[in-house]
Design an enzyme around this catalytic site. Structure first.
Site, mmCIF file in Angstrom:
data_model
loop_
_atom_site.group_PDB
_atom_site.id
_atom_site.type_symbol
_atom_site.label_atom_id
_atom_site.label_comp_id
_atom_site.label_asym_id
_atom_site.label_seq_id
_atom_site.Cartn_x
_atom_site.Cartn_y
_atom_site.Cartn_z
ATOM 1 N N CYS A 106 50.466 48.027 34.318
ATOM 2 C CA CYS A 106 50.069 48.919 35.692
ATOM 3 C C CYS A 106 48.872 48.165 36.113
ATOM 4 O O CYS A 106 48.100 48.473 37.232
ATOM 5 C CB CYS A 106 49.768 50.204 35.297
ATOM 6 S SG CYS A 106 48.287 50.499 33.983
ATOM 7 N N ARG A 150 48.320 41.354 28.085
ATOM 8 C CA ARG A 150 48.368 42.695 28.274
ATOM 9 C C ARG A 150 49.056 43.616 27.285
ATOM 10 O O ARG A 150 48.438 44.711 26.792
ATOM 11 C CB ARG A 150 48.770 42.999 29.745
ATOM 12 C CG ARG A 150 48.050 42.437 30.809
ATOM 13 C CD ARG A 150 48.501 42.862 32.062
ATOM 14 N NE ARG A 150 49.601 41.488 32.282
ATOM 15 C CZ ARG A 150 50.437 41.513 33.436
ATOM 16 N NH1 ARG A 150 50.134 42.499 34.635
ATOM 17 N NH2 ARG A 150 51.326 40.466 33.520
ATOM 18 N N GLN A 176 38.412 29.803 23.962
ATOM 19 C CA GLN A 176 38.687 29.154 25.317
ATOM 20 C C GLN A 176 37.329 28.684 25.816
ATOM 21 O O GLN A 176 36.613 29.475 25.945
ATOM 22 C CB GLN A 176 39.413 30.187 26.068
ATOM 23 C CG GLN A 176 39.850 29.714 27.485
ATOM 24 C CD GLN A 176 40.829 30.555 28.385
ATOM 25 O OE1 GLN A 176 40.201 31.781 28.788
ATOM 26 N NE2 GLN A 176 42.001 30.299 28.588
ATOM 27 N N CYS A 192 53.357 48.565 27.160
ATOM 28 C CA CYS A 192 52.734 48.292 28.592
ATOM 29 C C CYS A 192 53.548 48.249 29.400
ATOM 30 O O CYS A 192 54.767 47.922 29.503
ATOM 31 C CB CYS A 192 52.345 46.401 27.995
ATOM 32 S SG CYS A 192 51.701 45.841 29.798
ATOM 33 N N TYR A 195 39.228 29.223 38.292
ATOM 34 C CA TYR A 195 38.032 28.807 37.751
ATOM 35 C C TYR A 195 37.725 27.314 38.122
ATOM 36 O O TYR A 195 38.511 26.691 38.721
ATOM 37 C CB TYR A 195 37.742 28.999 36.260
ATOM 38 C CG TYR A 195 38.000 30.704 36.236
ATOM 39 C CD1 TYR A 195 36.919 31.516 36.959
ATOM 40 C CD2 TYR A 195 38.880 31.217 35.419
ATOM 41 C CE1 TYR A 195 37.103 32.879 36.898
ATOM 42 C CE2 TYR A 195 39.234 32.522 35.252
ATOM 43 C CZ TYR A 195 38.409 33.297 36.136
ATOM 44 O OH TYR A 195 38.514 34.647 35.918
#
Length: 370
Positions: free
Chosen positions: A348, A323, A100, A345, A172
């Site tokens: 949190c 995540r 990226q 997951c 961004y």
């Protein structure tokens, strides 16, 4: 067998399944922006774990885009050899990998430690959800950044990455230019949607000119800001259509500027029921219905049967997770043997908190907290 485990091709890039590891800042780079052994292990584990396409993020293309001291750089040829180790490790394990390409814009607050002001499309007085000094980027600096994206793509190709993804989402630089809230310019880079998308256009053209017609070029695009008064979905959807028409080979659909943490951001917390998952599903469905270009859906994906439904309904082509892979890099392999498995997951966001505290990304379920 799940449709998600079938091979899928984007442009000329065949990936072994439709699972994408969505890019994130990981904080494991060394202080000079070079690849570390910890990153080689991170991406090796993801490849061993079954992910089809890994997107490594967020590599800054120009020194003015750096947001952290432990962020990867692709702003010079000296970084190529480190990335070659990453791509080699991933390819040996049967996965594909993209990088990226990134510029933080006014979010590059780390620059202040070097007595450099972050750059932004415009100065916005009393902006909510943002504090800090920055300055307006000049026309010549915009062209310098555009050229840096192209040069970063050349280096990525030389390092063995199978594709590049332009970061056009979240808080961004590209999102700052696309949003009418942060882009108040009166020149060719501001005003109309076409002008606010000009940076995206010129970056794509610069990359394509340098890497050739056959190299896959993706974009992660924020199609709506997280707060009222920013980019709205109608313009976001039109932007996606224009960028697909321009030539981007795949679009990962996400949010633009961030609002309140965490409910008005791309990393919403407490995804503890099926109805909270896939929170960008409607956006993907509307965009996919009007485009032929492959769409990646991201955002709170946890349940395999829901992901299958989305792909089978042609609401998206690939599923992008981040995540859950922090906690379980072998999640795809687990699903291959047990389609009813629920990821560990718990959404949190302690992994996100670690990033904001300047720590490498980690999961409280697997890493002791100090």
């Amino acid at each position: 067998m799940s449709i998600l485990l079938d091979p899928f091709t984007i442009r000329n890039l065949e990936i072994r399944n439709r699972f994408v590891r969505s890019a994130t800042y990981d904080g494991f780079a060394n202080e000079n922006g070079h690849v570390s052994d910890a990153q080689i292990k991170l991406f090796s584990d993801l490849a061993d774990g079954g992910a089809g396409l890994i997107i490594a993020g967020i590599a800054y293309v120009h020194y003015t885009g750096q947001i952290s001291p432990h962020q990867n750089s692709i702003a010079g040829d000296q970084f190529i050899s480190g990335f070659e180790k990453v791509t080699k490790a991933v390819h040996e394990r049967g996965a594909k990998i993209a990088i990226q390409l990134f510029h933080g814009g006014k979010e590059a607050k780390y620059l202040k430690t070097k007595n450099i002001h972050p750059l932004a499309p415009s100065i916005v007085d009393n902006a909510p959800y943002y504090s800090g000094e920055y300055r307006e980027i000049t026309d010549s600096e915009i062209w310098e950044v555009i050229n840096a994206f192209g040069d970063g793509a050349i280096r990525a190709k030389e390092a063995g990455f199978d594709a590049v993804q332009v970061h056009g989402a979240h808080a961004y630089l590209l999102s700052q230019f696309l949003s009418p809230f942060t882009n108040r310019r009166q020149d060719q880079w501001g005003g109309s949607l076409q002008n606010r998308l000009r940076l995206h256009y010129e970056i794509y053209k610069n990359i394509r000119k340098k890497v050739g017609e056959d190299y896959p070029v993706f974009i992660k695009i924020g199609v709506q800001d997280g707060f009222i008064g920013g980019l709205q979905l109608d313009e976001g959807k039109e932007s996606a259509k224009l960028l697909a028409k321009l030539g981007f080979d795949s679009l990962e659909i996400s949010q633009g500027l961030r609002g309140k943490r965490y409910e008005e951001t791309e990393y919403k917390a407490h995804i503890d029921s099926l109805n909270k998952e896939a929170y960008y599903r409607e956006w993907c469905r509307e965009i996919k219905s009007q485009l032929d270009v492959p769409i990646m859906i991201v955002g709170g994906l946890r349940t395999l049967s829901l992901m299958e439904e989305i792909v089978q309904n042609k609401e998206a082509d690939c599923v992008s997770l981040c995540r859950p892979f922090i906690c379980e890099p072998g999640l795809v392999n687990d699903w291959e043997t047990n389609e009813h498995k629920k990821p560990k997951c718990i959404s949190c966001n302690k992994c996100v908190d670690a990033i904001y505290k300047g720590k490498p990304i980690n999961c409280i379920l697997t890493t002791p907290q100090v």
